[in-house]
Design an enzyme around this catalytic site. Sequence first.
Site, PDB file in Angstrom:
ATOM      1  N   ASP A  40       2.990 -12.047  -0.761  1.00  0.00           N
ATOM      2  CA  ASP A  40       1.974 -11.178  -1.345  1.00  0.00           C
ATOM      3  C   ASP A  40       2.438 -10.580  -2.667  1.00  0.00           C
ATOM      4  O   ASP A  40       1.635 -10.302  -3.551  1.00  0.00           O
ATOM      5  CB  ASP A  40       1.638 -10.061  -0.349  1.00  0.00           C
ATOM      6  CG  ASP A  40       0.317  -9.382  -0.666  1.00  0.00           C
ATOM      7  OD1 ASP A  40      -0.517  -9.998  -1.346  1.00  0.00           O
ATOM      8  OD2 ASP A  40       0.128  -8.238  -0.235  1.00  0.00           O
ATOM      9  N   HIS A 293      -0.850  -1.998   6.017  1.00  0.00           N
ATOM     10  CA  HIS A 293      -0.496  -2.697   4.781  1.00  0.00           C
ATOM     11  C   HIS A 293      -1.182  -1.967   3.627  1.00  0.00           C
ATOM     12  O   HIS A 293      -2.377  -2.160   3.377  1.00  0.00           O
ATOM     13  CB  HIS A 293      -0.989  -4.148   4.891  1.00  0.00           C
ATOM     14  CG  HIS A 293      -0.697  -5.015   3.712  1.00  0.00           C
ATOM     15  ND1 HIS A 293       0.159  -6.095   3.780  1.00  0.00           N
ATOM     16  CD2 HIS A 293      -1.171  -5.002   2.444  1.00  0.00           C
ATOM     17  CE1 HIS A 293       0.199  -6.696   2.595  1.00  0.00           C
ATOM     18  NE2 HIS A 293      -0.606  -6.040   1.767  1.00  0.00           N
ATOM     19  N   CYS A 326      -3.681  -8.548  -5.808  1.00  0.00           N
ATOM     20  CA  CYS A 326      -4.469  -9.535  -5.070  1.00  0.00           C
ATOM     21  C   CYS A 326      -5.325 -10.303  -6.066  1.00  0.00           C
ATOM     22  O   CYS A 326      -6.109  -9.698  -6.804  1.00  0.00           O
ATOM     23  CB  CYS A 326      -5.361  -8.857  -4.022  1.00  0.00           C
ATOM     24  SG  CYS A 326      -6.448 -10.007  -3.141  1.00  0.00           S
ATOM     25  N   ASN A 335       1.764  -3.821  -3.944  1.00  0.00           N
ATOM     26  CA  ASN A 335       1.995  -3.223  -2.648  1.00  0.00           C
ATOM     27  C   ASN A 335       2.854  -1.977  -2.802  1.00  0.00           C
ATOM     28  O   ASN A 335       3.563  -1.802  -3.800  1.00  0.00           O
ATOM     29  CB  ASN A 335       2.739  -4.210  -1.748  1.00  0.00           C
ATOM     30  CG  ASN A 335       1.954  -5.468  -1.463  1.00  0.00           C
ATOM     31  OD1 ASN A 335       1.204  -5.535  -0.519  1.00  0.00           O
ATOM     32  ND2 ASN A 335       2.142  -6.479  -2.309  1.00  0.00           N
TER      33      ASN A 335
END
Length: 390
Positions: A40, A293, A326, A335
Amino acid sequence: MSPRYNCLRLARLAARYPCRRTFASAASDHVRVVEVGPRDGLQNEKQSIPVATKIELVERLAQTGLKTIEAGSFVSPKWVPQMANSSEILERILHNPPKAPHPITYQFLLPNAKGLDNFFSTYQSHTSSTQQDAYPTPPPSPKSDHGPALNTSSQDPNAMPSSSSGAEAMSKGGSTSNPIELSIFTAATETFTQKNTNCSIAESLQRFEPIMKRAKEQNINVRAYISVALGCPYEGPNVDPHKVAELAVSLLEMGADEISVADTTGMGTAPKTADLLKVLSAAGIENSDLALHFHDTYGMALVNSVVALEHGIRTFDAAVGGLGGCPFSPGATGNVATEDLVHLFHSLGLKTGVDMQRLSEVGEWISKELGRGNESRAGKATLAKVGRTA
């Protein structure tokens, strides 16, 4: 969601999964950190990243004390070019596992049956060769006439294994010492699901059925992400928490071993996080089935993490150096930084098993490799305190 509906859902879960509770309980002082940086964290980078850098990132992370690392994704390279080398990363982990003080679970994300086929083309070639090369298990050693066999139960359970019998041996353990898990993903809104996977939510669940079946046949655990659970870039910040709960229950009933509820856009706030967790609990979903998350778009990730802690959540995703974003969520930043999250947990007296200095060095290193700033405040402060850089 009516009380009767909740009771029925809870009864179905209890009947289908009576003994499946493997993670820390709500009362535990240990927090499990799932490192998602190699997947990610890197998937949204614009520049091409050499596979050697990706492998080195995984290897460096493996030496920090982390026990779960999301290492890659079997998605179409047309849509996510940075994940094009995931088969090489999986092959490296299987054939030459990173050195680590303990076994590590490596996770790989996949969207559909095609991704599953690509995963198994690498995974099964390794398991087949391992079975062919295996020797019969020798009988247990006889007890000594001079005393009982060595008893290791009195050793410190938190102690690092010695280089000769612990870390070094585990680093050669292959898929047995280092389990491989799969991850799947859907979203809490129809628009995001269409943009992300070109299908509806219901269709995404149908796509997961053969993945779940085949994974269970191979004794591989499956983790399920629910994206945009606290805000959608297309449908706005007020995502219905009951929809998230319904999806979570459906995924657990399908066989998911863990649900990662994702604030993909970083729109989550403390009240919204608390409300979502209450609805999930009312739907019969246990804290041990959940991970949180958070993205830090609005600087709320650590606040939301504390709220989740207070509700008993003990598994959190993060990316070293605050990597990420994203590709299907315009404006979403990285993140929450693993270093910041670990520092937070340690400051509250919780245990993670993670070496903060080593982790900070990894964050600084990968930030320099990518030519970007290190987004972890705690990581930079830790390195400044000891007068070191990566």
